[in-house]
Design an enzyme around this catalytic site. Sequence first.
Site, short mmCIF file in Angstrom:
data_model
loop_
_atom_site.label_atom_id
_atom_site.label_comp_id
_atom_site.label_asym_id
_atom_site.label_seq_id
_atom_site.Cartn_x
_atom_site.Cartn_y
_atom_site.Cartn_z
N VAL A 48 5.34 2.39 -1.10
CA VAL A 48 6.28 1.36 -1.53
C VAL A 48 6.33 0.23 -0.51
O VAL A 48 6.45 -0.95 -0.87
CB VAL A 48 7.69 1.95 -1.76
CG1 VAL A 48 8.69 0.86 -2.12
CG2 VAL A 48 7.65 3.01 -2.85
N CYS A 49 6.20 0.56 0.77
CA CYS A 49 6.34 -0.43 1.85
C CYS A 49 5.43 -1.65 1.68
O CYS A 49 5.91 -2.78 1.80
CB CYS A 49 6.11 0.23 3.21
SG CYS A 49 7.28 1.56 3.56
N PRO A 50 4.13 -1.48 1.39
CA PRO A 50 3.31 -2.68 1.26
C PRO A 50 3.72 -3.56 0.08
O PRO A 50 3.60 -4.79 0.15
CB PRO A 50 1.89 -2.15 1.10
CG PRO A 50 2.02 -0.72 0.73
CD PRO A 50 3.33 -0.27 1.29
N LEU A 53 6.79 -5.57 1.41
CA LEU A 53 6.43 -6.58 2.41
C LEU A 53 5.62 -7.71 1.78
O LEU A 53 5.77 -8.88 2.17
CB LEU A 53 5.69 -5.94 3.58
CG LEU A 53 6.50 -4.90 4.37
CD1 LEU A 53 5.69 -4.38 5.54
CD2 LEU A 53 7.84 -5.44 4.83
#
Length: 189
Positions: A48-50, A53
Site C-alpha cells: 500500500v505504501c508505494p 506515496l
Amino acid sequence: MSLINKEILPFTANAYDPQKDEFFEVSDENLKGSWSVVCFYPADFSFVCPTELEDLQGQYDKLQELGVNVYSVSTDTHFVHKAWHDHSDAISKIQYTMIGDPSQTITRNFDVLDEELGLAQRGTFIVDPDGVVQAAEVNADGIGRDASTLVHKIKAAQYVRQHPGEVCPAKWEEGSETLQPGLDLVGKI
C-alpha cells in the site's frame, strides 16, 4: 494522545533528497518557518505504501504552490529509501524528502509507532510554520490515504491561521463562506 495544537518534539535524522540525489541531515528545525506535511508509512518495498506515496507525489505541485514542504518517514534507513527510489516505478517519481527513522525517534515523537512491529503506522500530520501540529490522520495498516483531501485540509488550516476568529465548516472550499463562532450562531446552524 492527540498532538493537535502541540509543538513537534526535537529530532535529527538522515534523509534522502530525490531531486538532488543526495543524503542530508534533517531536523525539527527544517519543519519550522513554513507549512509542512509529514507522512509516515510502515515500510519501503511494501504494497500500500508505494501507492500512497505516489498519490502524494501527484499532489506535490499543488502543495508546493501552497508553500508546503513534504516529508515522508518510515523506520527504514535513508539508504533503503534511495534503493527503493532507484528500483520502484511508483517511488522513482517522488520529488519530496524521504526521512529515515531507524531509531524510531520521529515515529515515537508523532505517536505513530507500532511497538509490536517496530514500524510506523499510516499517519499524516500538517505542521504550521511555528512547528505546531494543526491536523492529523492515522489509518489502520490496510487503509490507504487520499492526498487530495490533504490539500483541502491545508488550505483550510492556512485560511484559519490568516483569519483569526473564523472557522471553516464541513466541505469548505477556498472562496466559500466561513463561520464566525459566537452567540448569534448558537442553534442556528
